[in-house]
Scaffold this motif. Structure first.
Motif, PDB file in Angstrom:
ATOM      1  N   ARG A  68      -0.950   7.013  12.213  1.00 15.60           N
ATOM      2  CA  ARG A  68      -1.705   6.189  11.158  1.00 15.60           C
ATOM      3  C   ARG A  68      -2.595   5.312  11.989  1.00 15.60           C
ATOM      4  O   ARG A  68      -3.788   4.929  11.600  1.00 15.60           O
ATOM      5  CB  ARG A  68      -0.808   5.301  10.262  1.00 15.60           C
ATOM      6  N   GLU A 125      -4.595  -1.582   5.984  1.00 12.14           N
ATOM      7  CA  GLU A 125      -4.931  -0.291   5.157  1.00 12.14           C
ATOM      8  C   GLU A 125      -5.121  -0.469   3.908  1.00 12.14           C
ATOM      9  O   GLU A 125      -5.680   0.459   3.287  1.00 12.14           O
ATOM     10  CB  GLU A 125      -3.586   0.661   5.513  1.00 12.14           C
ATOM     11  N   ASP A 126      -4.972  -1.506   3.275  1.00  8.32           N
ATOM     12  CA  ASP A 126      -5.123  -1.723   1.893  1.00  8.32           C
ATOM     13  C   ASP A 126      -6.551  -2.508   1.802  1.00  8.32           C
ATOM     14  O   ASP A 126      -6.737  -2.571   0.528  1.00  8.32           O
ATOM     15  CB  ASP A 126      -4.136  -2.926   1.472  1.00  8.32           C
ATOM     16  N   LYS A 165      -6.471   3.078   3.350  1.00  8.83           N
ATOM     17  CA  LYS A 165      -4.882   3.935   3.271  1.00  8.83           C
ATOM     18  C   LYS A 165      -5.024   5.130   2.508  1.00  8.83           C
ATOM     19  O   LYS A 165      -4.628   6.226   3.007  1.00  8.83           O
ATOM     20  CB  LYS A 165      -3.874   3.119   2.268  1.00  8.83           C
ATOM     21  N   ASP A 175      -4.294   8.762   4.282  1.00  9.91           N
ATOM     22  CA  ASP A 175      -3.599   9.865   3.703  1.00  9.91           C
ATOM     23  C   ASP A 175      -4.048  11.141   3.472  1.00  9.91           C
ATOM     24  O   ASP A 175      -3.386  12.207   3.639  1.00  9.91           O
ATOM     25  CB  ASP A 175      -3.004   9.331   2.409  1.00  9.91           C
TER      26      ASP A 175
END
Length: 117
Positions: free
Chosen positions: A38, A60-61, A108, A112
Motif C-alpha cells: 500500500r 488513503e481516505d 484507498k 484496493d
C-alpha cells in the motif's frame, strides 16, 4: 583543411564506437519490481499526482476530487495508473470513466483496485 575535418570526424566516430562498445559490455542491472505494498503504491500515485500538478496525500481516505487535479490531470492520472498497473482491467477507458463515482472515490479505492489485480 578538409583532411583535418575528416580526421576530427573520424576521431569522434571512433570515440563514440568505443563508448558504445563499453556500454554493450557493461552489466546492466535491471531493477526488479518490489512487492506491491500500500505504501509503495501510494508513493507512486503521489508521484503521478504531483506530475499532473495535484496535491500529494498521505491519507488513503482522501477523496480523489480533493487531490487538486483538473479534468485533464485526472484523465492523465488514470492513463498512467493503467499503464503501470493495468487498472482498467479490460474495460475501455470510456467505460471506466463513466462508471466511476467521482464524488466518493477515495485514494484507498484506487489502491484496493490495484492490489486486487
Amino acid at each position: 583543411m578538409k583532411n583535418k575535418n575528416i580526421d576530427q570526424l573520424n576521431n569522434a566516430l571512433d570515440e563514440a564506437n568505443k563508448i558504445a562498445d563499453e556500454l554493450d559490455k557493461a552489466e546492466v542491472k535491471i531493477k526488479k519490481p518490489s512487492k506491491l505494498t500500500r505504501e509503495s503504491i501510494l508513493e507512486e500515485l503521489n508521484e503521478i499526482i504531483e506530475e499532473e500538478d495535484g496535491v500529494a496525500t498521505e491519507d488513503e481516505d482522501t477523496l480523489f476530487k480533493d487531490l487538486g487535479l483538473d479534468s485533464f490531470g485526472s484523465t492523465m492520472f488514470f492513463l498512467e495508473v493503467d499503464d503501470r498497473y493495468n487498472y482498467f482491467k479490460g474495460q475501455t477507458k470510456e467505460e471506466f470513466m463513466k462508471s466511476v463515482n467521482w464524488q466518493n472515490l477515495r485514494v484507498k479505492d484506487i489502491i484496493d483496485n490495484i492490489l486486487c489485480s
